[in-house]
Motif scaffolding. Structure first.
Motif, PDB file in Angstrom:
ATOM      1  N   GLY A  28      -9.680   1.416   7.128  1.00 36.85           N
ATOM      2  CA  GLY A  28      -8.480   0.485   6.782  1.00 36.85           C
ATOM      3  C   GLY A  28      -8.998  -0.748   6.772  1.00 36.85           C
ATOM      4  O   GLY A  28      -7.622  -1.709   6.700  1.00 36.85           O
ATOM      5  N   ASP A  52       0.804  -1.124  -0.011  1.00 34.90           N
ATOM      6  CA  ASP A  52      -0.049  -0.066   0.168  1.00 34.90           C
ATOM      7  C   ASP A  52       0.835   1.160  -0.043  1.00 34.90           C
ATOM      8  O   ASP A  52       0.903   1.961   1.105  1.00 34.90           O
ATOM      9  CB  ASP A  52      -1.000   0.118   1.315  1.00 34.90           C
ATOM     10  CG  ASP A  52      -2.036   0.776   0.937  1.00 34.90           C
ATOM     11  OD1 ASP A  52      -2.143   1.925   0.116  1.00 34.90           O
ATOM     12  OD2 ASP A  52      -3.150   0.460   1.526  1.00 34.90           O
ATOM     13  N   ASN A  98     -11.957  -6.052  14.671  1.00 35.76           N
ATOM     14  CA  ASN A  98     -13.002  -4.930  15.028  1.00 35.76           C
ATOM     15  C   ASN A  98     -12.948  -4.472  16.413  1.00 35.76           C
ATOM     16  O   ASN A  98     -13.328  -3.438  16.581  1.00 35.76           O
ATOM     17  CB  ASN A  98     -14.548  -5.195  14.629  1.00 35.76           C
ATOM     18  CG  ASN A  98     -14.858  -5.244  13.031  1.00 35.76           C
ATOM     19  OD1 ASN A  98     -14.741  -6.275  12.341  1.00 35.76           O
ATOM     20  ND2 ASN A  98     -14.526  -4.049  12.391  1.00 35.76           N
ATOM     21  N   ASP A 120     -18.990   2.516   8.051  1.00 35.68           N
ATOM     22  CA  ASP A 120     -19.370   1.092   8.310  1.00 35.68           C
ATOM     23  C   ASP A 120     -19.661   1.075   9.801  1.00 35.68           C
ATOM     24  O   ASP A 120     -19.011   1.092  10.756  1.00 35.68           O
ATOM     25  CB  ASP A 120     -18.334   0.245   8.122  1.00 35.68           C
ATOM     26  CG  ASP A 120     -18.547  -1.238   8.530  1.00 35.68           C
ATOM     27  OD1 ASP A 120     -19.684  -1.518   8.977  1.00 35.68           O
ATOM     28  OD2 ASP A 120     -18.011  -2.165   7.754  1.00 35.68           O
ATOM     29  N   ASP A 132      -6.557   8.240   7.015  1.00 34.81           N
ATOM     30  CA  ASP A 132      -7.683   8.871   7.062  1.00 34.81           C
ATOM     31  C   ASP A 132      -8.622   7.576   6.576  1.00 34.81           C
ATOM     32  O   ASP A 132      -9.902   8.060   5.957  1.00 34.81           O
ATOM     33  CB  ASP A 132      -7.823  10.090   6.005  1.00 34.81           C
ATOM     34  CG  ASP A 132      -7.110  11.073   6.618  1.00 34.81           C
ATOM     35  OD1 ASP A 132      -7.256  11.235   7.996  1.00 34.81           O
ATOM     36  OD2 ASP A 132      -6.438  11.843   5.920  1.00 34.81           O
ATOM     37  N   ALA A 185      -7.465  -2.042   3.626  1.00 33.68           N
ATOM     38  CA  ALA A 185      -6.114  -1.979   3.873  1.00 33.68           C
ATOM     39  C   ALA A 185      -5.144  -3.105   4.440  1.00 33.68           C
ATOM     40  O   ALA A 185      -4.299  -3.561   3.848  1.00 33.68           O
ATOM     41  CB  ALA A 185      -5.623  -0.584   3.959  1.00 33.68           C
TER      42      ALA A 185
HETATM   43  P1  NAD Z   1     -10.463   1.285   0.833  1.00 34.32           P
HETATM   44  O1  NAD Z   1      -9.513   0.024   0.611  1.00 34.32           O
HETATM   45  O2  NAD Z   1     -11.471   1.470  -0.090  1.00 34.32           O
HETATM   46  O3  NAD Z   1      -9.395   2.787   1.150  1.00 34.32           O
HETATM   47  C1  NAD Z   1      -8.280   2.638   1.707  1.00 34.32           C
HETATM   48  C2  NAD Z   1      -7.045   3.108   1.017  1.00 34.32           C
HETATM   49  O4  NAD Z   1      -7.149   4.398   0.587  1.00 34.32           O
HETATM   50  C3  NAD Z   1      -5.804   2.994   1.564  1.00 34.32           C
HETATM   51  O5  NAD Z   1      -5.421   1.531   1.570  1.00 34.32           O
HETATM   52  C4  NAD Z   1      -5.015   3.830   0.646  1.00 34.32           C
HETATM   53  O6  NAD Z   1      -4.341   3.054  -0.191  1.00 34.32           O
HETATM   54  C5  NAD Z   1      -5.898   4.888   0.032  1.00 34.32           C
HETATM   55  N1  NAD Z   1      -5.623   6.249   0.593  1.00 34.32           N
HETATM   56  C6  NAD Z   1      -5.814   7.480  -0.144  1.00 34.32           C
HETATM   57  N2  NAD Z   1      -5.635   8.280   0.610  1.00 34.32           N
HETATM   58  C7  NAD Z   1      -5.584   7.912   1.993  1.00 34.32           C
HETATM   59  C8  NAD Z   1      -5.475   8.680   3.230  1.00 34.32           C
HETATM   60  N3  NAD Z   1      -5.353  10.113   3.455  1.00 34.32           N
HETATM   61  N4  NAD Z   1      -5.287   7.986   4.390  1.00 34.32           N
HETATM   62  C9  NAD Z   1      -5.485   6.541   4.221  1.00 34.32           C
HETATM   63  N5  NAD Z   1      -5.639   6.001   3.153  1.00 34.32           N
HETATM   64  C10 NAD Z   1      -5.654   6.578   1.817  1.00 34.32           C
HETATM   65  O7  NAD Z   1     -10.980   1.237   2.408  1.00 34.32           O
HETATM   66  P2  NAD Z   1     -10.542   0.725   3.700  1.00 34.32           P
HETATM   67  O8  NAD Z   1     -10.782   2.049   4.655  1.00 34.32           O
HETATM   68  O9  NAD Z   1      -9.207  -0.034   3.731  1.00 34.32           O
HETATM   69  O10 NAD Z   1     -11.800  -0.381   4.111  1.00 34.32           O
HETATM   70  C11 NAD Z   1     -13.089   0.032   4.508  1.00 34.32           C
HETATM   71  C12 NAD Z   1     -14.091  -0.765   3.727  1.00 34.32           C
HETATM   72  O11 NAD Z   1     -13.992  -2.085   4.410  1.00 34.32           O
HETATM   73  C13 NAD Z   1     -15.594  -0.508   4.336  1.00 34.32           C
HETATM   74  O12 NAD Z   1     -16.362  -0.506   3.186  1.00 34.32           O
HETATM   75  C14 NAD Z   1     -15.923  -1.545   5.266  1.00 34.32           C
HETATM   76  O13 NAD Z   1     -17.326  -1.784   5.209  1.00 34.32           O
HETATM   77  C15 NAD Z   1     -15.148  -2.641   4.530  1.00 34.32           C
HETATM   78  N6  NAD Z   1     -14.772  -3.945   5.437  1.00 34.32           N
HETATM   79  C16 NAD Z   1     -15.172  -4.063   6.555  1.00 34.32           C
HETATM   80  C17 NAD Z   1     -14.645  -5.313   7.318  1.00 34.32           C
HETATM   81  C18 NAD Z   1     -14.775  -5.319   8.815  1.00 34.32           C
HETATM   82  O14 NAD Z   1     -15.083  -4.067   9.440  1.00 34.32           O
HETATM   83  N7  NAD Z   1     -14.575  -6.455   9.346  1.00 34.32           N
HETATM   84  C19 NAD Z   1     -14.253  -6.200   6.661  1.00 34.32           C
HETATM   85  C20 NAD Z   1     -13.931  -6.185   5.294  1.00 34.32           C
HETATM   86  C21 NAD Z   1     -14.236  -4.985   4.529  1.00 34.32           C
END
Ligand code: NAD
Length: 409
Positions: A175, A136, A205, A267, A172, A178
Protein backbone atom coordinates in the motif's frame (compact mmCIF):
# COMPACT_ATOMS: atom_id res chain seq x y z
CA UNK A 1 13.46 -33.28 5.28
CA UNK A 2 17.00 -32.26 6.12
CA UNK A 3 18.24 -35.68 5.01
CA UNK A 4 17.06 -35.18 1.40
CA UNK A 5 18.92 -33.47 -1.43
CA UNK A 6 17.68 -30.03 -2.54
CA UNK A 7 16.02 -31.58 -5.62
CA UNK A 8 14.26 -34.22 -3.51
CA UNK A 9 13.05 -31.58 -1.06
CA UNK A 10 11.69 -29.45 -3.88
CA UNK A 11 9.85 -32.45 -5.32
CA UNK A 12 8.30 -33.12 -1.92
CA UNK A 13 7.21 -29.48 -1.55
CA UNK A 14 5.72 -29.59 -5.07
CA UNK A 15 3.73 -32.70 -4.22
CA UNK A 16 2.46 -31.29 -0.93
CA UNK A 17 1.52 -27.84 -2.20
CA UNK A 18 0.46 -28.48 -5.80
CA UNK A 19 3.24 -26.43 -7.39
CA UNK A 20 3.37 -27.01 -11.16
CA UNK A 21 6.48 -28.31 -12.96
CA UNK A 22 7.05 -24.80 -14.23
CA UNK A 23 6.78 -23.22 -10.77
CA UNK A 24 9.14 -25.88 -9.44
CA UNK A 25 11.58 -25.03 -12.22
CA UNK A 26 11.51 -21.34 -11.32
CA UNK A 27 12.51 -22.21 -7.78
CA UNK A 28 14.98 -25.00 -8.48
CA UNK A 29 16.67 -23.91 -11.69
CA UNK A 30 15.71 -20.72 -13.40
CA UNK A 31 15.30 -18.12 -10.67
CA UNK A 32 15.05 -14.49 -11.62
CA UNK A 33 16.45 -13.68 -15.06
CA UNK A 34 18.71 -10.73 -15.78
CA UNK A 35 16.01 -9.27 -18.05
CA UNK A 36 13.42 -9.51 -15.30
CA UNK A 37 15.82 -7.92 -12.83
CA UNK A 38 16.55 -5.15 -15.33
CA UNK A 39 12.85 -4.29 -15.31
CA UNK A 40 12.70 -4.23 -11.52
CA UNK A 41 15.45 -1.82 -10.49
CA UNK A 42 17.98 0.55 -12.07
CA UNK A 43 21.50 0.05 -13.44
CA UNK A 44 21.32 -3.73 -13.14
CA UNK A 45 24.62 -5.57 -13.62
CA UNK A 46 23.76 -9.01 -12.21
CA UNK A 47 22.02 -10.95 -9.48
CA UNK A 48 23.01 -11.99 -5.97
CA UNK A 49 21.50 -15.27 -4.89
CA UNK A 50 20.30 -15.97 -1.35
CA UNK A 51 19.53 -19.51 -0.17
CA UNK A 52 15.84 -20.43 -0.10
CA UNK A 53 14.82 -23.13 2.38
CA UNK A 54 11.56 -24.46 3.73
CA UNK A 55 10.69 -24.54 7.42
CA UNK A 56 8.55 -27.48 8.49
CA UNK A 57 6.26 -28.44 11.40
CA UNK A 58 4.15 -25.27 11.35
CA UNK A 59 0.49 -25.60 12.25
CA UNK A 60 -1.10 -22.16 11.93
CA UNK A 61 -4.77 -21.75 12.84
CA UNK A 62 -5.13 -25.50 12.48
CA UNK A 63 -3.53 -25.69 9.03
CA UNK A 64 -0.25 -27.44 8.20
CA UNK A 65 1.89 -24.84 6.45
CA UNK A 66 5.28 -25.12 4.76
CA UNK A 67 7.23 -21.87 5.12
CA UNK A 68 9.61 -20.67 2.39
CA UNK A 69 12.42 -18.66 3.96
CA UNK A 70 15.14 -16.69 2.16
CA UNK A 71 18.15 -16.11 4.38
CA UNK A 72 21.92 -16.19 4.32
CA UNK A 73 22.17 -17.10 8.03
CA UNK A 74 22.74 -20.73 9.03
CA UNK A 75 20.46 -22.24 11.70
CA UNK A 76 17.51 -19.86 11.10
CA UNK A 77 15.40 -22.37 9.15
CA UNK A 78 16.32 -25.26 11.45
CA UNK A 79 15.47 -23.21 14.53
CA UNK A 80 12.10 -22.07 13.14
CA UNK A 81 11.20 -25.68 12.33
CA UNK A 82 12.29 -26.77 15.78
CA UNK A 83 10.27 -24.06 17.51
CA UNK A 84 7.21 -24.92 15.42
CA UNK A 85 7.57 -28.61 16.32
CA UNK A 86 7.42 -27.84 20.02
CA UNK A 87 4.22 -25.80 19.58
CA UNK A 88 2.39 -28.62 17.76
CA UNK A 89 1.33 -30.60 20.80
CA UNK A 90 -0.84 -27.73 22.06
CA UNK A 91 -2.24 -26.98 18.58
CA UNK A 92 0.40 -24.74 17.02
CA UNK A 93 -0.06 -21.03 16.41
CA UNK A 94 -3.33 -19.16 16.84
CA UNK A 95 -3.40 -15.83 15.07
CA UNK A 96 -5.44 -12.68 14.56
CA UNK A 97 -4.96 -9.38 12.76
CA UNK A 98 -6.42 -5.91 12.39
CA UNK A 99 -7.75 -4.69 9.07
CA UNK A 100 -4.88 -3.86 6.67
CA UNK A 101 -4.91 -0.13 7.37
CA UNK A 102 -1.89 2.00 6.48
CA UNK A 103 -1.24 5.63 7.36
CA UNK A 104 -0.16 8.39 5.00
CA UNK A 105 1.18 11.59 6.57
CA UNK A 106 0.58 15.05 5.22
CA UNK A 107 2.76 17.71 6.84
CA UNK A 108 1.11 21.14 6.94
CA UNK A 109 3.41 24.00 7.91
CA UNK A 110 3.14 27.77 8.39
CA UNK A 111 0.01 27.48 10.54
CA UNK A 112 -0.63 30.20 13.12
CA UNK A 113 -3.60 28.41 14.73
CA UNK A 114 -2.87 24.67 14.77
CA UNK A 115 -5.95 23.77 16.84
CA UNK A 116 -8.16 25.71 14.45
CA UNK A 117 -6.52 24.09 11.42
CA UNK A 118 -6.94 20.66 12.96
CA UNK A 119 -10.66 21.16 13.46
CA UNK A 120 -11.09 22.65 10.00
CA UNK A 121 -9.48 19.53 8.48
CA UNK A 122 -11.55 17.13 10.56
CA UNK A 123 -14.73 18.96 9.58
CA UNK A 124 -13.99 18.31 5.89
CA UNK A 125 -13.01 14.63 6.31
CA UNK A 126 -15.70 13.25 4.02
CA UNK A 127 -14.64 15.57 1.19
CA UNK A 128 -10.96 14.61 1.70
CA UNK A 129 -11.94 10.96 1.79
CA UNK A 130 -13.92 11.21 -1.44
CA UNK A 131 -10.97 12.82 -3.21
CA UNK A 132 -8.54 10.21 -1.85
CA UNK A 133 -10.73 7.32 -2.94
CA UNK A 134 -11.14 8.74 -6.43
CA UNK A 135 -7.41 8.06 -6.93
CA UNK A 136 -7.73 4.28 -6.66
CA UNK A 137 -10.92 2.76 -8.04
CA UNK A 138 -9.27 -0.66 -8.13
CA UNK A 139 -8.55 -0.57 -4.40
CA UNK A 140 -12.04 0.70 -3.59
CA UNK A 141 -13.60 -2.01 -5.78
CA UNK A 142 -11.73 -4.60 -3.68
CA UNK A 143 -13.27 -3.25 -0.46
CA UNK A 144 -10.38 -0.95 0.45
CA UNK A 145 -9.90 2.82 0.47
CA UNK A 146 -9.71 5.61 3.00
CA UNK A 147 -11.45 4.66 6.23
CA UNK A 148 -10.62 7.56 8.53
CA UNK A 149 -8.43 10.52 9.32
CA UNK A 150 -6.48 11.65 12.36
CA UNK A 151 -4.88 15.05 12.76
CA UNK A 152 -1.91 15.54 15.08
CA UNK A 153 -0.37 18.76 16.32
CA UNK A 154 3.37 18.23 16.47
CA UNK A 155 5.65 20.71 18.22
CA UNK A 156 9.09 20.59 16.54
CA UNK A 157 12.32 22.59 16.87
CA UNK A 158 11.26 24.65 13.85
CA UNK A 159 7.58 25.31 14.44
CA UNK A 160 4.38 23.63 15.53
CA UNK A 161 3.14 21.57 12.61
CA UNK A 162 -0.21 20.08 11.76
CA UNK A 163 0.13 16.50 10.53
CA UNK A 164 -2.87 14.83 8.95
CA UNK A 165 -2.95 11.02 8.79
CA UNK A 166 -5.04 9.40 6.08
CA UNK A 167 -6.01 5.92 7.26
CA UNK A 168 -6.34 3.69 4.23
CA UNK A 169 -7.44 0.08 4.06
CA UNK A 170 -5.01 -1.40 1.53
CA UNK A 171 -6.56 -4.89 1.28
CA UNK A 172 -4.02 -7.17 -0.43
CA UNK A 173 -1.46 -4.47 -1.27
CA UNK A 174 1.39 -3.35 0.98
CA UNK A 175 0.00 0.00 0.00
CA UNK A 176 2.87 2.50 0.10
CA UNK A 177 2.35 3.61 -3.50
CA UNK A 178 -1.42 3.56 -3.09
CA UNK A 179 -1.43 5.84 -0.02
CA UNK A 180 1.32 8.10 -1.35
CA UNK A 181 -0.81 8.80 -4.43
CA UNK A 182 -3.77 9.66 -2.20
CA UNK A 183 -1.67 11.90 0.04
CA UNK A 184 -0.35 13.85 -2.94
CA UNK A 185 -3.84 14.21 -4.37
CA UNK A 186 -5.44 15.65 -1.21
CA UNK A 187 -2.55 17.97 -0.28
CA UNK A 188 -3.82 21.00 -2.31
CA UNK A 189 -7.25 20.68 -0.68
CA UNK A 190 -5.60 20.59 2.74
CA UNK A 191 -3.65 23.75 1.91
CA UNK A 192 -6.89 25.42 0.88
CA UNK A 193 -8.64 24.34 4.08
CA UNK A 194 -5.83 25.36 6.45
CA UNK A 195 -4.15 28.23 4.61
CA UNK A 196 -0.83 26.42 5.33
CA UNK A 197 1.86 24.98 3.09
CA UNK A 198 2.17 21.21 2.63
CA UNK A 199 5.61 19.61 2.30
CA UNK A 200 5.81 15.88 3.04
CA UNK A 201 3.10 13.56 1.70
CA UNK A 202 4.19 9.99 2.38
CA UNK A 203 3.29 6.66 4.00
CA UNK A 204 4.27 6.09 7.64
CA UNK A 205 6.16 2.87 8.19
CA UNK A 206 4.93 2.80 11.77
CA UNK A 207 1.97 0.76 10.55
CA UNK A 208 0.35 0.51 13.97
CA UNK A 209 -3.13 0.07 12.47
CA UNK A 210 -1.99 -3.00 10.54
CA UNK A 211 -0.76 -5.44 13.14
CA UNK A 212 -0.83 -9.21 13.26
CA UNK A 213 -0.68 -11.33 16.39
CA UNK A 214 0.17 -14.94 17.16
CA UNK A 215 0.20 -17.00 20.32
CA UNK A 216 1.32 -20.52 21.08
CA UNK A 217 1.45 -22.75 24.12
CA UNK A 218 4.61 -24.77 24.63
CA UNK A 219 3.98 -27.64 27.02
CA UNK A 220 6.57 -27.67 29.79
CA UNK A 221 7.40 -31.38 29.28
CA UNK A 222 7.88 -30.80 25.58
CA UNK A 223 10.49 -28.06 26.00
CA UNK A 224 12.62 -29.48 28.79
CA UNK A 225 10.63 -28.97 31.97
CA UNK A 226 9.54 -26.23 34.31
CA UNK A 227 13.08 -24.86 34.72
CA UNK A 228 13.18 -24.06 31.03
CA UNK A 229 9.75 -22.41 31.28
CA UNK A 230 10.96 -20.25 34.17
CA UNK A 231 14.20 -19.34 32.42
CA UNK A 232 12.35 -18.25 29.26
CA UNK A 233 9.90 -16.15 31.29
CA UNK A 234 12.86 -14.45 32.99
CA UNK A 235 14.56 -13.84 29.63
CA UNK A 236 11.32 -12.35 28.32
CA UNK A 237 10.96 -10.09 31.36
CA UNK A 238 14.37 -8.59 30.66
CA UNK A 239 13.59 -8.02 26.97
CA UNK A 240 10.29 -6.35 27.89
CA UNK A 241 12.17 -3.75 29.98
CA UNK A 242 15.75 -3.42 28.72
CA UNK A 243 16.42 -2.00 25.22
CA UNK A 244 19.88 -3.64 25.03
CA UNK A 245 18.34 -7.07 25.41
CA UNK A 246 15.19 -6.16 23.46
CA UNK A 247 17.25 -5.29 20.37
CA UNK A 248 18.73 -8.80 20.19
CA UNK A 249 15.48 -10.47 21.19
CA UNK A 250 13.74 -8.64 18.33
CA UNK A 251 16.61 -9.39 15.94
CA UNK A 252 15.87 -13.06 16.54
CA UNK A 253 12.21 -12.46 15.72
CA UNK A 254 13.20 -10.62 12.55
CA UNK A 255 15.37 -13.59 11.46
CA UNK A 256 12.10 -15.35 10.73
CA UNK A 257 10.00 -12.34 9.76
CA UNK A 258 12.53 -10.96 7.28
CA UNK A 259 13.20 -14.37 5.69
CA UNK A 260 9.53 -14.92 4.80
CA UNK A 261 9.12 -11.27 3.80
CA UNK A 262 12.04 -11.59 1.39
CA UNK A 263 10.94 -14.98 0.07
CA UNK A 264 7.57 -13.51 -0.90
CA UNK A 265 9.09 -10.50 -2.68
CA UNK A 266 7.91 -8.04 -0.06
CA UNK A 267 9.63 -4.89 1.16
CA UNK A 268 11.77 -6.12 4.06
CA UNK A 269 12.85 -2.57 5.02
CA UNK A 270 9.23 -1.52 5.44
CA UNK A 271 8.59 -4.49 7.72
CA UNK A 272 11.82 -3.86 9.69
CA UNK A 273 11.05 -0.14 10.11
CA UNK A 274 7.50 -0.97 11.21
CA UNK A 275 8.64 -3.60 13.70
CA UNK A 276 11.30 -1.51 15.40
CA UNK A 277 9.26 1.69 15.56
CA UNK A 278 6.36 -0.34 16.99
CA UNK A 279 8.73 -1.83 19.58
CA UNK A 280 9.59 1.72 20.67
CA UNK A 281 6.06 3.13 20.66
CA UNK A 282 5.88 3.48 24.47
CA UNK A 283 9.00 5.69 24.42
CA UNK A 284 11.18 2.75 25.50
CA UNK A 285 12.34 0.15 22.97
CA UNK A 286 10.82 -3.16 24.13
CA UNK A 287 10.46 -6.75 22.92
CA UNK A 288 7.78 -7.54 20.34
CA UNK A 289 6.95 -10.82 22.10
CA UNK A 290 6.22 -11.86 25.66
CA UNK A 291 6.34 -15.18 27.50
CA UNK A 292 4.28 -16.17 30.54
CA UNK A 293 3.71 -19.32 32.55
CA UNK A 294 0.06 -20.37 32.50
CA UNK A 295 -1.98 -22.09 35.24
CA UNK A 296 -0.85 -25.54 34.01
CA UNK A 297 2.81 -24.56 34.26
CA UNK A 298 3.22 -24.39 30.46
CA UNK A 299 4.82 -21.58 28.52
CA UNK A 300 2.60 -19.15 26.61
CA UNK A 301 4.28 -17.05 23.92
CA UNK A 302 2.61 -14.05 22.33
CA UNK A 303 3.76 -11.68 19.61
CA UNK A 304 2.33 -8.58 17.95
CA UNK A 305 3.86 -6.38 15.27
CA UNK A 306 2.95 -4.44 12.15
CA UNK A 307 3.19 -6.53 8.99
CA UNK A 308 2.78 -4.26 5.97
CA UNK A 309 3.05 -6.94 3.27
CA UNK A 310 1.11 -7.54 0.09
CA UNK A 311 0.22 -10.15 -2.50
CA UNK A 312 -0.24 -7.57 -5.27
CA UNK A 313 2.07 -4.70 -6.12
CA UNK A 314 5.74 -4.46 -5.27
CA UNK A 315 7.82 -7.41 -6.49
CA UNK A 316 5.49 -10.17 -5.30
CA UNK A 317 3.79 -10.75 -8.65
CA UNK A 318 6.83 -9.80 -10.75
CA UNK A 319 9.42 -12.13 -9.23
CA UNK A 320 8.64 -15.70 -10.37
CA UNK A 321 10.20 -17.33 -7.31
CA UNK A 322 8.28 -15.02 -4.96
CA UNK A 323 5.09 -15.96 -6.79
CA UNK A 324 5.82 -19.66 -6.36
CA UNK A 325 6.62 -19.11 -2.67
CA UNK A 326 3.25 -17.44 -2.15
CA UNK A 327 1.70 -20.57 -3.64
CA UNK A 328 3.67 -22.80 -1.25
CA UNK A 329 2.20 -20.81 1.65
CA UNK A 330 -1.28 -21.27 0.22
CA UNK A 331 -2.31 -17.75 1.23
CA UNK A 332 -5.29 -16.00 -0.28
CA UNK A 333 -4.86 -12.55 1.24
CA UNK A 334 -2.20 -10.20 2.58
CA UNK A 335 -3.84 -10.67 5.96
CA UNK A 336 -3.14 -14.45 5.82
CA UNK A 337 0.48 -13.75 4.91
CA UNK A 338 0.92 -11.30 7.81
CA UNK A 339 -0.45 -13.82 10.31
CA UNK A 340 1.92 -16.51 9.02
CA UNK A 341 4.87 -14.13 9.20
CA UNK A 342 4.32 -13.28 12.87
CA UNK A 343 3.90 -16.98 13.69
CA UNK A 344 7.30 -17.65 12.14
CA UNK A 345 8.71 -14.74 14.18
CA UNK A 346 7.37 -16.31 17.37
CA UNK A 347 8.69 -19.80 16.54
CA UNK A 348 12.09 -18.34 15.71
CA UNK A 349 12.19 -16.30 18.90
CA UNK A 350 11.07 -19.21 21.07
CA UNK A 351 13.74 -21.51 19.61
CA UNK A 352 16.47 -18.95 20.33
CA UNK A 353 15.25 -18.35 23.88
CA UNK A 354 15.06 -22.06 24.57
CA UNK A 355 18.63 -22.53 23.37
CA UNK A 356 19.74 -19.56 25.49
CA UNK A 357 17.90 -20.93 28.50
CA UNK A 358 19.48 -24.38 28.17
CA UNK A 359 22.77 -25.19 26.42
CA UNK A 360 23.40 -21.65 25.11
CA UNK A 361 23.06 -20.56 21.53
CA UNK A 362 26.53 -21.30 20.26
CA UNK A 363 26.60 -25.07 20.14
CA UNK A 364 23.78 -25.50 17.67
CA UNK A 365 24.61 -22.34 15.79
CA UNK A 366 28.28 -23.14 15.32
CA UNK A 367 27.52 -26.73 14.34
CA UNK A 368 25.43 -25.41 11.46
CA UNK A 369 27.92 -22.65 10.77
CA UNK A 370 30.78 -25.19 10.53
CA UNK A 371 30.04 -25.87 6.87
CA UNK A 372 30.41 -22.18 6.07
CA UNK A 373 33.74 -22.11 7.89
CA UNK A 374 34.94 -25.15 5.92
CA UNK A 375 33.97 -23.46 2.64
CA UNK A 376 35.70 -20.25 3.73
CA UNK A 377 38.87 -22.28 4.33
CA UNK A 378 38.70 -23.52 0.74
CA UNK A 379 36.99 -26.91 1.13
CA UNK A 380 34.89 -28.23 -1.76
CA UNK A 381 32.70 -31.31 -2.38
CA UNK A 382 32.76 -34.03 0.26
CA UNK A 383 35.55 -32.29 2.16
CA UNK A 384 33.04 -29.69 3.39
CA UNK A 385 31.00 -32.20 5.39
CA UNK A 386 34.06 -34.13 6.55
CA UNK A 387 35.74 -31.01 7.92
CA UNK A 388 32.54 -29.59 9.38
CA UNK A 389 31.75 -32.86 11.17
CA UNK A 390 35.28 -33.14 12.53
CA UNK A 391 35.29 -29.58 13.85
CA UNK A 392 31.84 -30.08 15.40
CA UNK A 393 32.92 -33.29 17.16
CA UNK A 394 36.03 -31.53 18.49
CA UNK A 395 33.96 -28.55 19.60
CA UNK A 396 36.55 -26.41 17.83
CA UNK A 397 34.96 -24.57 14.93
CA UNK A 398 37.18 -21.91 13.45
CA UNK A 399 38.93 -20.97 10.24
CA UNK A 400 42.41 -21.98 11.41
CA UNK A 401 41.30 -25.49 12.35
CA UNK A 402 39.36 -25.83 9.09
CA UNK A 403 42.48 -24.89 7.10
CA UNK A 404 44.56 -27.39 9.07
CA UNK A 405 42.05 -30.19 8.44
CA UNK A 406 41.94 -29.29 4.76
CA UNK A 407 45.72 -29.56 4.52
CA UNK A 408 45.60 -32.95 6.27
CA UNK A 409 42.93 -34.17 3.82
P1 NAD B 1 1.31 -0.99 -6.11
O1 NAD B 1 0.92 0.43 -6.33
O2 NAD B 1 2.20 -1.63 -7.10
O3 NAD B 1 -0.01 -1.89 -5.99
C1 NAD B 1 -1.11 -1.51 -5.27
C2 NAD B 1 -2.31 -1.31 -6.17
O4 NAD B 1 -2.77 -2.57 -6.66
C3 NAD B 1 -3.48 -0.73 -5.43
O5 NAD B 1 -3.35 0.66 -5.35
C4 NAD B 1 -4.67 -1.19 -6.28
O6 NAD B 1 -4.95 -0.25 -7.27
C5 NAD B 1 -4.16 -2.46 -6.97
N1 NAD B 1 -4.83 -3.71 -6.52
C6 NAD B 1 -5.25 -4.72 -7.31
N2 NAD B 1 -5.80 -5.71 -6.61
C7 NAD B 1 -5.75 -5.34 -5.32
C8 NAD B 1 -6.16 -5.97 -4.09
N3 NAD B 1 -6.73 -7.17 -4.05
N4 NAD B 1 -5.90 -5.31 -2.94
C9 NAD B 1 -5.31 -4.11 -2.95
N5 NAD B 1 -4.91 -3.47 -4.07
C10 NAD B 1 -5.13 -4.07 -5.26
O7 NAD B 1 2.02 -1.23 -4.73
P2 NAD B 1 1.72 -0.75 -3.24
O8 NAD B 1 1.33 -1.96 -2.46
O9 NAD B 1 0.82 0.42 -3.16
O10 NAD B 1 3.17 -0.28 -2.78
C11 NAD B 1 4.18 -1.23 -2.50
C12 NAD B 1 5.50 -0.77 -3.06
O11 NAD B 1 5.82 0.53 -2.58
C13 NAD B 1 6.65 -1.65 -2.64
O12 NAD B 1 7.42 -1.95 -3.77
C14 NAD B 1 7.45 -0.77 -1.67
O13 NAD B 1 8.80 -1.15 -1.70
C15 NAD B 1 7.21 0.59 -2.26
N6 NAD B 1 7.39 1.78 -1.42
C16 NAD B 1 7.57 1.72 -0.08
C17 NAD B 1 7.71 2.89 0.66
C18 NAD B 1 7.85 2.81 2.16
O14 NAD B 1 7.66 1.76 2.73
N7 NAD B 1 8.18 3.90 2.83
C19 NAD B 1 7.65 4.12 0.02
C20 NAD B 1 7.44 4.15 -1.36
C21 NAD B 1 7.30 2.98 -2.08
Amino acid sequence: MYKLTPAERLRMVMEKTGLSEEEGAWIGQRGLSLDQADNMVENVIGLIQVPLGVATNFVIDGKETLIPMATEEPSVIAAASNGARMARKEGGFITSATDPVMRALIQVTGIADPQGARQALLARESEISRLANEQDHMLVSRGGGMVGMEVEIVPTRMETMVVAHLLVDCRDAMGANAVNTMAEAVAPLMEEITGGKVFLRIVSNLADRRVARARAVFEAGEIGGSEVVDAIVLASALAESDPYRAATHNKGIMNGVAAVTLATGNDSRAVEAGAHSYAARSGIYRSLSQYEKNGDGDLVGTIELPVPVGLVGGATRVHPVARANVKILGVESADDLGRIIVSVGLAQNFAALRALATEGIQRGHMRLHARNVAVEAGATGDAIDTIAAKMASEGNINLERAAELLREL
